[in-house]
Motif scaffolding. Structure first.
Motif, PDB file in Angstrom:
ATOM      1  N   VAL A  24       0.839  -1.201   0.000  1.00 32.92           N
ATOM      2  CA  VAL A  24       0.000   0.000   0.000  1.00 32.92           C
ATOM      3  C   VAL A  24       0.873   1.250   0.000  1.00 32.92           C
ATOM      4  CG1 VAL A  24      -1.661   1.350   1.347  1.00 32.92           C
ATOM      5  CG2 VAL A  24      -1.992  -1.110   1.062  1.00 32.92           C
ATOM      6  N   CYS A  25       1.955   1.223   0.798  1.00 30.27           N
ATOM      7  CA  CYS A  25       2.865   2.375   0.833  1.00 30.27           C
ATOM      8  C   CYS A  25       3.502   2.611  -0.527  1.00 30.27           C
ATOM      9  CB  CYS A  25       3.945   2.156   1.887  1.00 30.27           C
ATOM     10  SG  CYS A  25       3.360   2.330   3.589  1.00 30.27           S
ATOM     11  N   LEU A  26       3.909   1.530  -1.193  1.00 33.15           N
ATOM     12  CA  LEU A  26       4.496   1.677  -2.523  1.00 33.15           C
ATOM     13  C   LEU A  26       3.490   2.270  -3.501  1.00 33.15           C
ATOM     14  CD1 LEU A  26       6.552  -1.642  -2.848  1.00 33.15           C
ATOM     15  CD2 LEU A  26       7.448   0.685  -2.645  1.00 33.15           C
ATOM     16  N   ALA A  27       2.247   1.788  -3.431  1.00 33.67           N
ATOM     17  CA  ALA A  27       1.213   2.310  -4.326  1.00 33.67           C
ATOM     18  C   ALA A  27       0.945   3.783  -4.055  1.00 33.67           C
ATOM     19  CB  ALA A  27      -0.073   1.494  -4.164  1.00 33.67           C
ATOM     20  N   LEU A  28       0.889   4.158  -2.790  1.00 34.69           N
ATOM     21  CA  LEU A  28       0.672   5.560  -2.445  1.00 34.69           C
ATOM     22  C   LEU A  28       1.839   6.422  -2.903  1.00 34.69           C
ATOM     23  CD1 LEU A  28      -0.793   5.145   1.160  1.00 34.69           C
ATOM     24  CD2 LEU A  28      -2.015   5.975  -0.860  1.00 34.69           C
ATOM     25  N   GLY A  29       3.051   5.908  -2.733  1.00 36.48           N
ATOM     26  CA  GLY A  29       4.215   6.664  -3.174  1.00 36.48           C
ATOM     27  C   GLY A  29       4.222   6.884  -4.672  1.00 36.48           C
ATOM     28  N   LEU A  30       3.861   5.844  -5.417  1.00 32.46           N
ATOM     29  CA  LEU A  30       3.849   5.957  -6.872  1.00 32.46           C
ATOM     30  C   LEU A  30       2.763   6.899  -7.380  1.00 32.46           C
ATOM     31  CD1 LEU A  30       4.533   2.240  -7.834  1.00 32.46           C
ATOM     32  CD2 LEU A  30       6.091   4.174  -8.084  1.00 32.46           C
ATOM     33  N   ALA A  31       1.782   7.185  -6.553  1.00 29.67           N
ATOM     34  CA  ALA A  31       0.727   8.121  -6.967  1.00 29.67           C
ATOM     35  C   ALA A  31       1.294   9.500  -7.275  1.00 29.67           C
ATOM     36  CB  ALA A  31      -0.343   8.217  -5.877  1.00 29.67           C
ATOM     37  N   GLY A  32       2.446   9.810  -6.688  1.00 29.36           N
ATOM     38  CA  GLY A  32       3.064  11.101  -6.966  1.00 29.36           C
ATOM     39  C   GLY A  32       3.454  11.288  -8.417  1.00 29.36           C
ATOM     40  N   PHE A  33       3.551  10.181  -9.155  1.00 25.65           N
ATOM     41  CA  PHE A  33       3.886  10.258 -10.579  1.00 25.65           C
ATOM     42  C   PHE A  33       2.837  11.038 -11.368  1.00 25.65           C
ATOM     43  CE2 PHE A  33       3.578   8.484 -14.882  1.00 25.65           C
ATOM     44  CZ  PHE A  33       4.865   8.692 -15.349  1.00 25.65           C
ATOM     45  N   ALA A  34       1.609  11.087 -10.874  1.00 25.97           N
ATOM     46  CA  ALA A  34       0.513  11.721 -11.626  1.00 25.97           C
ATOM     47  C   ALA A  34       0.803  13.176 -11.959  1.00 25.97           C
ATOM     48  CB  ALA A  34      -0.787  11.605 -10.835  1.00 25.97           C
ATOM     49  N   GLN A  35       1.604  13.838 -11.140  1.00 30.94           N
ATOM     50  CA  GLN A  35       1.880  15.248 -11.406  1.00 30.94           C
ATOM     51  C   GLN A  35       2.572  15.456 -12.747  1.00 30.94           C
ATOM     52  OE1 GLN A  35       5.437  16.708  -8.841  1.00 30.94           O
ATOM     53  NE2 GLN A  35       4.725  14.858  -7.794  1.00 30.94           N
ATOM     54  N   TYR A  36       3.222  14.416 -13.266  1.00 27.85           N
ATOM     55  CA  TYR A  36       3.940  14.567 -14.534  1.00 27.85           C
ATOM     56  C   TYR A  36       3.021  14.650 -15.742  1.00 27.85           C
ATOM     57  CZ  TYR A  36       8.597  14.613 -12.778  1.00 27.85           C
ATOM     58  OH  TYR A  36       9.735  15.020 -12.166  1.00 27.85           O
ATOM     59  N   LEU A  37       1.753  14.385 -15.567  1.00 30.06           N
ATOM     60  CA  LEU A  37       0.814  14.588 -16.668  1.00 30.06           C
ATOM     61  C   LEU A  37       0.761  16.047 -17.089  1.00 30.06           C
ATOM     62  CD1 LEU A  37      -2.115  12.278 -15.493  1.00 30.06           C
ATOM     63  CD2 LEU A  37      -0.395  11.805 -17.263  1.00 30.06           C
ATOM     64  N   TYR A  38       1.169  16.924 -16.176  1.00 29.31           N
ATOM     65  CA  TYR A  38       1.173  18.361 -16.498  1.00 29.31           C
ATOM     66  C   TYR A  38       2.050  18.663 -17.714  1.00 29.31           C
ATOM     67  CZ  TYR A  38       2.205  23.353 -15.965  1.00 29.31           C
ATOM     68  OH  TYR A  38       2.378  24.694 -16.186  1.00 29.31           O
ATOM     69  N   LEU A  39       3.171  17.969 -17.832  1.00 30.87           N
ATOM     70  CA  LEU A  39       4.127  18.288 -18.891  1.00 30.87           C
ATOM     71  C   LEU A  39       3.546  18.070 -20.288  1.00 30.87           C
ATOM     72  CD1 LEU A  39       7.455  16.861 -17.389  1.00 30.87           C
ATOM     73  CD2 LEU A  39       6.424  19.104 -17.057  1.00 30.87           C
ATOM     74  N   PRO A  40       3.052  16.868 -20.623  1.00 30.15           N
ATOM     75  CA  PRO A  40       2.490  16.707 -21.973  1.00 30.15           C
ATOM     76  C   PRO A  40       1.217  17.520 -22.186  1.00 30.15           C
ATOM     77  CG  PRO A  40       2.139  14.724 -20.655  1.00 30.15           C
ATOM     78  CD  PRO A  40       3.076  15.585 -19.888  1.00 30.15           C
ATOM     79  N   LEU A  41       0.430  17.701 -21.127  1.00 33.56           N
ATOM     80  CA  LEU A  41      -0.800  18.484 -21.285  1.00 33.56           C
ATOM     81  C   LEU A  41      -0.488  19.926 -21.667  1.00 33.56           C
ATOM     82  CD1 LEU A  41      -2.976  17.157 -18.302  1.00 33.56           C
ATOM     83  CD2 LEU A  41      -3.334  16.759 -20.751  1.00 33.56           C
ATOM     84  N   ARG A  42       0.512  20.526 -21.038  1.00 30.70           N
ATOM     85  CA  ARG A  42       0.867  21.910 -21.383  1.00 30.70           C
ATOM     86  C   ARG A  42       1.468  21.988 -22.776  1.00 30.70           C
ATOM     87  NH1 ARG A  42      -1.746  25.310 -20.595  1.00 30.70           N
ATOM     88  NH2 ARG A  42      -0.194  26.966 -20.639  1.00 30.70           N
ATOM     89  N   ALA A  43       2.263  20.970 -23.142  1.00 30.82           N
ATOM     90  CA  ALA A  43       2.843  20.972 -24.482  1.00 30.82           C
ATOM     91  C   ALA A  43       1.763  20.857 -25.548  1.00 30.82           C
ATOM     92  CB  ALA A  43       3.846  19.830 -24.615  1.00 30.82           C
ATOM     93  N   MET A  44       0.799  19.966 -25.332  1.00 25.36           N
ATOM     94  CA  MET A  44      -0.256  19.762 -26.332  1.00 25.36           C
ATOM     95  C   MET A  44      -1.221  20.935 -26.405  1.00 25.36           C
ATOM     96  SD  MET A  44      -1.070  15.658 -26.078  1.00 25.36           S
ATOM     97  CE  MET A  44      -1.239  15.600 -24.294  1.00 25.36           C
ATOM     98  N   SER A  45      -1.286  21.720 -25.318  1.00 22.96           N
ATOM     99  CA  SER A  45      -2.180  22.884 -25.328  1.00 22.96           C
ATOM    100  C   SER A  45      -1.508  24.123 -25.906  1.00 22.96           C
ATOM    101  CB  SER A  45      -2.669  23.177 -23.904  1.00 22.96           C
ATOM    102  OG  SER A  45      -1.587  23.562 -23.068  1.00 22.96           O
ATOM    103  N   GLY A  46      -0.245  23.996 -26.326  1.00 27.48           N
ATOM    104  CA  GLY A  46       0.426  25.108 -26.980  1.00 27.48           C
ATOM    105  C   GLY A  46       0.956  26.163 -26.035  1.00 27.48           C
TER     106      GLY A  46
END
Length: 644
Positions: free
Chosen positions: A236-258
């Motif tokens: 459970v701790c590993l799964a919770l820790g890996l949830a922090g990866f979600a913040q990286y969705l910001y990078l492609p989203l900003r690139a695709m939005s110009g």
């Protein structure tokens, strides 16, 4: 001396629970408020409020951050999306309140820094007990004046934000009261922190030690069922820790939005992983190949620590940590802090070859707690010896005051010079001379960011395309004039430009210090021999006189000639000059010129009262050291009624 984490064996928490609001504020918050009231005005005197141009390692990425936090863009690898998202919100709010675009990113760092110092104060109360609140506040002041902390509270950088996360994790791990699900909260928040900046992984051993009993729980008794619960807890701790990866969705989203300022190509699979993994920084990571390399790493980090804390401060901190380890009531917290700072120090020495503030701050924070532990011990020893009960406190205050004065005297001039460095503004002014429709190439770095700030944040230079040295310069040259600033040739000589464009290049000046890299020279029909002047133009500003000269040669030149440009008065006295070792700011010697090639050059002279004419031309240096003019010309100066 208080024994428990809050001043007694369990009694402190009950005492705090019984406090009314007024007592709670006076008892715990007042010392922190005083500390921050001391530090904030000092920070404000060095707060950066201009586009950055300084090239010190502290400042190298500041200009990029100033742009990104104003434009919802993305930073260099690893992207730091959490910092960028939070920072953009704060900058937008600050700009709505009237804070300038250049100042607002620095203000966000100041706010993070003050929050971090508040959390450090809270951590000190957890470690030392409430009785030591004034000692804790004093430590906060001294620590807040150390160089790495101070400068990152005054510039647009990620590290004061990282200090918030580090202090918050340590505070949560050492909080004396039971915290339901503490291990899971640490896993979740810790994962978010590590995905923000990998260096925060260095605090993991400290956190694990601090909450080891809660991690193991009832598995200590053994049994299949107990070990099963432990395994589930870890998963459970590993799964919770890996949830922090979600913040990286910001990078492609900003690139695709110009977005206006996106680093790399995070919208592509390879580009995204380049960002996330920070591959471009891999050259700094790895064990030294030689013993000399290890010593170089050791010297590098130790030099930074001595600059931050002074050699005496490091010694005092180490002694204080030893005292903490020898004191049962302080041992757990001290070990936690030593593990945090020690892991960061060890990684920096053994596996990192550059200076990284994210690794420096945990070390200095640990040593600062050593100051606090030693101060508490000294005050208690004085009290036990009898006599004036306040002597220990006075002594601690005097030592803290001397350390603070020393740090201010050492750090204020250095930081103020960096945050007021005019290079960014000067580069923007020069870039405004770029021809409309041209492409301006500046190496990725502070000067590039300054021009980017002017273009993408301030809306200036709308007709100039800004690129870095990594761009396709052949395509840029085909689309219009390709220009750069004269200093670029120190790192990018003519041969580099020819390799990028795949053909010979020709240089001429477009404006003061702006050089055109032209695949095809401009030519005119010319007769005779030697160098002549095709055209001239004199223009004036409030402080400067500019002379534009179009040189041309009717025959090849085999000897190097230099240029003299003198502003003279009616009595032929030289009032100002702009001599060059060769035309085009020294980068296009006459021996490179081809017949009929027009070489435009621009010279700048200080506007001095009484200057009536400019005498200019070419000269050679003789073997005996004397100078001999080869060509001499005169241009009249008429700046109108404003001539001074």
């Amino acid at each position: 001396m208080s024994e428990g984490a809050w001043g007694g064996k369990g009694a402190g928490c009950g005492m705090l629970a019984g406090m009314n609001t007024h007592t709670w504020i006076q008892g715990r918050t007042l010392p922190l408020v005083v500390a921050l009231l001391i530090l904030t005005p000092i920070y404000l005197t060095t707060l950066q409020s201009i586009p950055n141009g300084a090239e010190h390692y502290y400042m190298i990425d500041v200009g990029e951050t100033q742009i990104v936090l104003n434009r919802w863009g993305t930073l260099h690898a690893t992207g730091y999306p959490l910092y960028v998202m939070v920072g953009n919100v704060l900058v937008a709010l600050l700009r709505g309140l009237g804070v300038s675009a250049a100042t607002a990113p620095g203000v966000t760092s100041l706010l993070y820094g003050l929050v971090a110092l508040g959390l450090i104060y809270g951590l000190a109360l957890v470690v030392m007990g409430e009785r030591q609140r004034w000692l804790a506040a004093g430590m906060v002041v001294v620590y807040g004046l150390t160089r790495t902390v101070w400068i990152h509270n005054a510039i647009a950088e990620i590290y004061s934000f990282g200090l918030v996360l580090l202090a918050g994790l340590l505070l949560l791990a050492l909080w004396p009261r039971p915290v339901r699900g503490r291990v899971y909260w640490l896993a979740l928040i810790g994962g978010i922190c590590v995905f923000h900046h990998r260096a925060l992984l260095m605090v993991a051993p400290a956190l694990l030690y601090a909450v080891w009993g809660e991690v193991v729980g009832d598995a200590r008794g053994g049994g299949r069922e107990a070990y099963g619960r432990l395994a589930r807890r870890v998963l459970v701790c590993l799964a919770l820790g890996l949830a922090g990866f979600a913040q990286y969705l910001y990078l492609p989203l900003r690139a695709m939005s110009g977005a206006a300022w996106v680093y790399g190509e995070p919208q592509t699979w390879d580009g995204f992983w380049d960002q996330f993994l920070g591959r471009e920084a891999s050259r700094f990571i790895g064990a030294p190949a030689t013993f000399e390399g290890l010593l170089a790493n050791l010297n590098l980090i130790n030099t930074v620590l001595v600059t931050d804390l002074t050699a005496a401060g490091i010694g005092v901190g180490l002694v204080g940590l030893a005292v903490g380890l020898a004191t049962p009531a302080r041992r757990r917290a001290t070990i936690t802090l030593v593990l945090s700072g020690g892991a960061a120090y060890g990684f920096h020495v053994l596996l990192y070859t550059d200076v990284l503030s994210a690794l420096v701050l945990p070390v200095t924070l640990t040593l600062a707690f050593g100051w606090l532990l030693l101060a508490e011990w000294a005050v208690e020893r004085v009290r036990q010896m009898g006599g004036w009960r306040w002597a220990g406190w006075v002594g601690a205050g005097v030592v803290g005051g001397l350390m603070s004065v020393t740090l201010v005297g050492q750090n204020w001039p250095f930081i103020h010079e960096l945050t007021t460095n005019p290079t960014g503004g000067e580069t923007i002014t020069l870039a405004k001379g770029a021809p409309a429709g041209s492409t301006l190439m500046l190496d990725w770095g502070p000067r590039h960011f300054a021009v980017g700030f002017a273009r993408d944040v301030l809306g200036e230079l709308p007709d100039v395309r800004l690129v870095s040295h990594k761009a396709d310069l052949r395509t840029a040259a085909a689309a219009g004039e390709l220009v750069t600033l004269d200093f670029t040739f120190y790192n990018r000589p003519i041969e580099w430009w020819e390799a990028q464009l795949g053909e010979p290049v020709y240089l001429w000046a477009a404006a003061p210090r702006l050089v055109v890299i032209d695949p095809q020279p401009r030519r005119v029909d010319v007769s005779g021999e030697g160098i002549a002047v095709e055209a001239t133009e004199v223009s004036c500003t409030a402080t400067t006189i500019h002379l534009r000269v179009d040189w041309v040669t009717a025959s090849p030149i085999t000897e190097g000639l230099s240029v003299f440009v003198h502003l003279r008065d009616a009595a032929d006295v030289v009032l100002a000059q702009d001599d060059r070792s060769a035309p085009v700011y020294g980068w296009w010697p006459v021996t490179r010129w081809t017949v009929g090639e027009v070489v435009r050059d621009v010279y700048s002279l200080l506007r001095v009262a009484g200057g009536t004419r400019i005498v200019y031309g070419m000269y050679r240096q003789l073997a005996d050291g004397r100078f001999e003019n080869v060509r001499e010309y005169t241009a009249a100066v008429d700046c109108g009624d404003e001539q001074r």
